[in-house]
Scaffold this motif. Structure first.
Motif, PDB file in Angstrom:
ATOM      1  N   ASP A 175       0.857  -1.186   0.000  1.00  0.00           N
ATOM      2  CA  ASP A 175       0.000   0.000   0.000  1.00  0.00           C
ATOM      3  C   ASP A 175       0.894   1.237   0.000  1.00  0.00           C
ATOM      4  O   ASP A 175       1.538   1.542   1.001  1.00  0.00           O
ATOM      5  N   SER A 184      -4.894  -1.291   2.924  1.00  0.00           N
ATOM      6  CA  SER A 184      -4.138  -2.505   3.249  1.00  0.00           C
ATOM      7  C   SER A 184      -4.770  -3.265   4.398  1.00  0.00           C
ATOM      8  O   SER A 184      -4.766  -4.503   4.412  1.00  0.00           O
ATOM      9  N   ALA A 195       0.855  -7.511   4.708  1.00  0.00           N
ATOM     10  CA  ALA A 195       0.859  -6.271   3.938  1.00  0.00           C
ATOM     11  C   ALA A 195       1.986  -5.372   4.417  1.00  0.00           C
ATOM     12  O   ALA A 195       2.350  -5.366   5.594  1.00  0.00           O
TER      13      ALA A 195
END
Length: 316
Positions: A175, A184, A195
């Motif tokens: 992200d 995310s 993530a």
């Protein structure tokens, strides 16, 4: 953060100029906008009746004839510099009002209600987490702070729809320009394995981690960093050590265009690059940059003058 002081900036405008004001502020980097417009307010009430039994007459009276855009910055040197950047060349008068923490909390919470997005997501403000979640929806609890995305902006909603469509269980997410971490964290709530999130504003790191914790997500699955992935070669190289199934960038066209050159090195072969925050008049320019850098646009989503593009590696 308890001692943080904030400034509320109100830009007074007219219904026909509202989109222009929002677009200029967004292009300058401000995505945490609060729109106070009687027409949109009445439409909001109509579309979200299920969240209340009645609306206070005082609130209705206060919104009558109003068209303005509000946003918030910290009352310090950084915030003052942001304010100068956001209002430079805006062309509309604005007022600046100091707020206490309590003023801010009350102002924000009045307007921030749960949002249903796509087929599965349900974005819920942390102060309403004790209320029931609609059947079949995955809740995403959020306490976004003052200057980060909440899910209410059209570009964020477009991105969340794309996140829902492309998140696969056990796959990774990157992200870029994460803000509150909403995108995310949504992917992690929908089953992504882990993530990585990056934002140019160091304050976003704590905000994103706090929002992740609200959803039971820890640092074993979520890593948030501060930095400029375009200008910082070391950061770009660090991110490129791994390839990601889903790369997200809800920023603005002027950032997405140069960023697109780095995306192919970050994507898995079957991965998707999802970018949003693009004013519709610049969508073709962004798409051309993606294609120039080896990406093929597979879908274009549009809402209220904003565009999100989804792309894969061109050889896919």
């Amino acid at each position: 953060m308890a001692d943080t002081k904030w400034l509320e900036i109100a830009v007074n405008t007219t219904p026909d100029k509202l989109d222009e004001v929002c677009a200029k502020l967004a292009a300058a980097g401000m995505d945490g906008l609060v729109i106070e417009d009687e027409g949109e307010f009445l439409q909001f009430l109509e579309q979200n009746r299920q969240y209340w039994d009645y609306v206070d007459q005082e609130l209705l009276d206060r919104m009558r004839g109003i068209t303005r855009v509000k946003f918030y910055v910290t009352d310090d040197a950084d915030g003052h510099a942001q304010l100068e950047r956001y209002t430079h060349g805006l062309g509309f008068e604005h007022t600046v009002t100091p707020l206490s923490d309590n003023d801010w909390a009350y102002s924000w919470q009045k307007y921030y209600k749960p949002l249903t997005i796509g087929d599965r997501l349900y974005v819920v403000p942390e102060w309403e987490r004790d209320k029931p979640v609609p059947e079949g929806r995955s809740p995403l609890y959020l306490n976004p702070g003052l200057t980060f995305g909440t899910g209410s902006h059209a570009s964020t909603q477009l991105c969340l729809e794309g996140v829902e469509a492309h998140t696969l269980p056990g796959r990774s997410v990157l992200d870029l320009g994460c803000g509150s971490g909403i995108l995310s964290i949504a992917a992690l709530c929908l089953g992504a394995s882990h993530a990585v999130a990056v934002d140019i504003d160091p304050k976003a790191v704590d905000v994103a981690y706090e929002n992740a914790a609200l959803n039971g997500i820890g640092k074993d699955r979520y890593t948030v960093m501060a930095g400029n992935v375009i200008a910082d070669r070391a950061l770009a190289a660090r991110l490129a050590r791994e390839r990601y199934h889903l790369v997200l960038a809800n920023i603005v066209a002027d950032v997405i265009i140069p960023l697109s050159a780095q995306v192919p090195a970050l994507l898995e072969q079957d991965g998707v690059f999802l970018c949003s925050g693009i004013i519709d008049t610049r969508a073709d320019e962004v798409q051309a940059a993606l294609e120039k850098n080896g990406l093929h646009v597979i879908r274009r989503r549009e809402k209220n003058g904003w565009v999100a593009l989804e792309a894969r590696l061109a050889d896919e």
